[in-house]
Design an enzyme around this catalytic site. Structure first.
Site, PDB file in Angstrom:
ATOM      1  N   HIS A  72       0.854  -1.224  -0.205  1.00 36.07           N
ATOM      2  CA  HIS A  72       0.040  -0.036   0.093  1.00 36.07           C
ATOM      3  C   HIS A  72       0.879   1.173  -0.004  1.00 36.07           C
ATOM      4  CE1 HIS A  72       0.330  -0.188   4.437  1.00 36.07           C
ATOM      5  NE2 HIS A  72       0.573   1.073   4.279  1.00 36.07           N
ATOM      6  N   ASP A 117       0.312  -7.722   1.810  1.00 37.94           N
ATOM      7  CA  ASP A 117       0.827  -6.208   1.915  1.00 37.94           C
ATOM      8  C   ASP A 117       2.381  -6.330   2.010  1.00 37.94           C
ATOM      9  OD1 ASP A 117       0.470  -3.576   1.920  1.00 37.94           O
ATOM     10  OD2 ASP A 117      -0.170  -3.437   3.692  1.00 37.94           O
ATOM     11  N   SER A 209       3.935   2.723   8.432  1.00 44.98           N
ATOM     12  CA  SER A 209       3.743   1.936   7.280  1.00 44.98           C
ATOM     13  C   SER A 209       4.967   1.394   6.595  1.00 44.98           C
ATOM     14  CB  SER A 209       2.708   2.310   6.273  1.00 44.98           C
ATOM     15  OG  SER A 209       1.098   2.028   6.697  1.00 44.98           O
TER      16      SER A 209
END
Length: 251
Positions: A72, A117, A209
């Site tokens: 992402h 991910d 992230s």
């Protein structure tokens, strides 16, 4: 409760404006909550992934040309405007800026469930390793619950809050998959992921992230959570589950 993947600003990640479907966002913008300033040079594998010059995600150095991060963090971003900064604990100064040749994310990435991910970033020019720039090994074995680990990153110190200039780190502890599912009340979490939870007020936040969760070797990639450090587990992509894909696709 709303879930979020953990990137940086809404300008970059659209985390609060619908890029990942406004009705279903798992936090894309973390910073470490409850951590402390990392010692200089303590995490030479840590990178800052930037878009249009601003920190967007974390990541780790796999080899001279390959960066490991979350899918992402790269989907929807033009590689031409992504840079990787290595060798500094500060966002504002120091380190080396490297241009990106291309990005590659797992073909089965699911933005709704936040599954698979994981992504790789190819640098245009190879890194020169030194005291502050080093690769990290990735874990091959399954890491279960109650294992001490460390997270580093430039995610927000609280939510909402500011992105820190100084790299943060925090000691955390893994959960079993069963414990994570029960605490999150989310049966979509499985053994392809690893979770951490210590205390309310400690954990990942927006801006973390893609960053590395480490037990000597890297075991996880920051993926999603409930922002931020509200007493719920943080969820990471389990690196050992994707070691085959990573090694087949690294540059």
């Amino acid at each position: 409760m709303e879930k979020h993947v953990l990137q940086y600003t809404s300008l970059l990640s659209d985390a609060f404006t619908g890029r990942y479907s406004a009705a279903h966002i798992r936090d894309d913008d973390w910073r470490i909550v409850g951590g402390s300033n990392a010692p200089e040079g303590a995490y030479p594998y840590q990178i800052s992934l930037r878009y249009l010059g601003s920190h967007n995600c974390g990541g780790s150095i796999l080899d001279e040309s390959t960066i490991l991060t979350a899918a992402h963090c790269v989907i929807g971003f033009n590689a031409q405007y992504i840079t990787i900064v290595v060798g500094s604990n500060r966002l504002s100064s120091g380190g080396e800026v490297h241009a990106v040749a291309e990005t590659r994310y797992h073909p089965e990435y699911n933005s709704w469930l936040i599954k698979n991910d994981v992504a790789l970033v190819k640098l245009k020019k190879p890194l020169a390793f030194g005291d502050r720039i080093q690769p990290i090994q990735i874990e091959s074995d399954f890491v279960d619950g109650a294992v001490d680990c460390v997270l580093s990153g430039w995610g927000r110190l609280n939510y909402p809050g500011e992105i820190p200039d100084q790299l943060q780190h925090i000691n955390l502890k893994t959960l079993t998959t069963k414990e994570c599912v029960e605490r999150l009340n989310d049966d979509s979490v499985d053994d392809l992921q690893v979770c951490t939870l210590t205390y309310r007020g400690e954990g990942a936040c927006k801006g973390d992230s893609g960053g590395p969760l480490v037990v000597n070797k890297q075991i996880g990639i920051v993926s999603f959570g409930y922002p931020c450090a509200q007493g719920y587990p943080d969820v990471y992509t389990r690196v050992s589950a994707y070691k085959g894909w990573i090694n087949e696709n690294r540059y």
